[in-house]
Design a protein around this motif. Structure first.
Motif, PDB file in Angstrom:
ATOM      1  N   ARG A 212      -3.457  10.689   7.307  1.00  0.00           N
ATOM      2  CA  ARG A 212      -4.830  10.167   7.317  1.00  0.00           C
ATOM      3  C   ARG A 212      -4.860   8.654   7.532  1.00  0.00           C
ATOM      4  O   ARG A 212      -5.754   8.138   8.187  1.00  0.00           O
ATOM      5  CB  ARG A 212      -5.555  10.505   6.008  1.00  0.00           C
ATOM      6  CG  ARG A 212      -6.098  11.906   5.956  1.00  0.00           C
ATOM      7  CD  ARG A 212      -7.047  12.104   4.783  1.00  0.00           C
ATOM      8  NE  ARG A 212      -6.449  11.828   3.485  1.00  0.00           N
ATOM      9  CZ  ARG A 212      -5.853  12.735   2.717  1.00  0.00           C
ATOM     10  NH1 ARG A 212      -5.764  13.986   3.117  1.00  0.00           N
ATOM     11  NH2 ARG A 212      -5.351  12.393   1.555  1.00  0.00           N
ATOM     12  N   ARG A 213      -3.871   7.961   6.990  1.00  0.00           N
ATOM     13  CA  ARG A 213      -3.795   6.502   7.139  1.00  0.00           C
ATOM     14  C   ARG A 213      -3.225   6.088   8.496  1.00  0.00           C
ATOM     15  O   ARG A 213      -3.148   4.906   8.788  1.00  0.00           O
ATOM     16  CB  ARG A 213      -2.923   5.908   6.026  1.00  0.00           C
ATOM     17  CG  ARG A 213      -3.603   5.911   4.684  1.00  0.00           C
ATOM     18  CD  ARG A 213      -2.710   5.394   3.582  1.00  0.00           C
ATOM     19  NE  ARG A 213      -2.171   4.074   3.864  1.00  0.00           N
ATOM     20  CZ  ARG A 213      -1.179   3.524   3.174  1.00  0.00           C
ATOM     21  NH1 ARG A 213      -0.628   4.178   2.162  1.00  0.00           N
ATOM     22  NH2 ARG A 213      -0.733   2.333   3.481  1.00  0.00           N
TER      23      ARG A 213
ATOM     24  N   GLN B  94       6.192   7.564  -1.053  1.00  0.00           N
ATOM     25  CA  GLN B  94       5.774   7.356   0.340  1.00  0.00           C
ATOM     26  C   GLN B  94       6.807   6.535   1.097  1.00  0.00           C
ATOM     27  O   GLN B  94       7.098   6.827   2.259  1.00  0.00           O
ATOM     28  CB  GLN B  94       4.403   6.684   0.380  1.00  0.00           C
ATOM     29  CG  GLN B  94       3.300   7.591  -0.090  1.00  0.00           C
ATOM     30  CD  GLN B  94       1.985   6.865  -0.286  1.00  0.00           C
ATOM     31  OE1 GLN B  94       1.940   5.661  -0.534  1.00  0.00           O
ATOM     32  NE2 GLN B  94       0.895   7.612  -0.177  1.00  0.00           N
TER      33      GLN B  94
ATOM     34  N   PRO C 247      -1.844  12.233   3.102  1.00  0.00           N
ATOM     35  CA  PRO C 247      -2.422  10.886   3.007  1.00  0.00           C
ATOM     36  C   PRO C 247      -1.801   9.910   4.003  1.00  0.00           C
ATOM     37  O   PRO C 247      -2.491   9.027   4.526  1.00  0.00           O
ATOM     38  CB  PRO C 247      -2.155  10.453   1.563  1.00  0.00           C
ATOM     39  CG  PRO C 247      -1.212  11.431   0.992  1.00  0.00           C
ATOM     40  CD  PRO C 247      -1.240  12.659   1.840  1.00  0.00           C
TER      41      PRO C 247
ATOM     42  N   GLY D  20       0.775  -1.230   0.000  1.00  0.00           N
ATOM     43  CA  GLY D  20       0.000   0.000   0.000  1.00  0.00           C
ATOM     44  C   GLY D  20       0.806   1.280   0.000  1.00  0.00           C
ATOM     45  O   GLY D  20       0.323   2.311   0.465  1.00  0.00           O
TER      46      GLY D  20
ATOM     47  N   ASP E  82       1.989   1.983  13.224  1.00  0.00           N
ATOM     48  CA  ASP E  82       1.534   1.477  11.920  1.00  0.00           C
ATOM     49  C   ASP E  82       2.489   1.894  10.801  1.00  0.00           C
ATOM     50  O   ASP E  82       2.707   1.136   9.854  1.00  0.00           O
ATOM     51  CB  ASP E  82       0.118   1.978  11.606  1.00  0.00           C
ATOM     52  CG  ASP E  82      -0.949   1.268  12.423  1.00  0.00           C
ATOM     53  OD1 ASP E  82      -0.647   0.220  13.050  1.00  0.00           O
ATOM     54  OD2 ASP E  82      -2.094   1.763  12.427  1.00  0.00           O
TER      55      ASP E  82
END
Length: 153
Positions: free
Chosen positions: A86-87, A48, A83, A43, A109
């Motif tokens: 947010r995740r 990222q 993003p 993901g 995480d």
């Protein structure tokens, strides 16, 4: 009206074949696509992954430290953080020493996502390096052009 005399097609061919900027851009896009595809199962995009890796440090990073490592302006960094925040992969908090500044840290995480991505990165990176005659020379040349990136900023 034609500009053939001022800009002959052979100039286009010369630039296509010699332009370092063009070749670096093409290679960067090809590498980005390869890493994006490889990291999709966890993901993450290659950008990222790089951003999370830049945050993998003992203490939360300042925005300035991260922009220096990634050669990215603050606005772009902020857009790329959203993003991930947010995740729940990144935490953004006010700097206790200067409330106007922000500190960036991986969450649990975020560390887990990064840990899942590292073996993929190693595999793909190794495959790419194996195709290069002298990856250390390429890396050194790119660092010389861009300037060194430091983990601490």
């Amino acid at each position: 009206m034609s500009n053939d005399a001022a800009l002959p097609f052979r100039l286009t061919i010369e630039v296509r074949d010699a332009c370092l900027c063009l070749h670096v851009q093409r290679a960067a896009r090809a590498l980005a696509r390869r890493f994006d595809e490889a990291l999709r199962p966890v993901g993450l995009t290659n950008g990222q992954f790089s951003l999370l890796m830049a945050l993998n440090r003992p203490a939360p990073a300042t925005m300035r430290e991260v922009t220096a490592v990634l050669a990215m302006d603050r606005t772009t960094l902020t857009a790329n953080l959203k993003p991930l925040e947010r995740r729940g992969l990144v935490a953004v908090a006010a700097d206790p020493a200067d409330r106007r500044s922000r500190r960036l840290a991986l969450t649990a995480d975020g560390r887990a996502a990064l840990a899942a991505a590292v073996p993929i990165w190693r595999r793909v990176h190794g495959t790419i390096e194996d195709r290069l005659a002298d990856p250390d020379a390429l890396r050194a040349g790119l660092v010389a052009l861009a300037g060194p990136a430091t983990a601490a900023g």
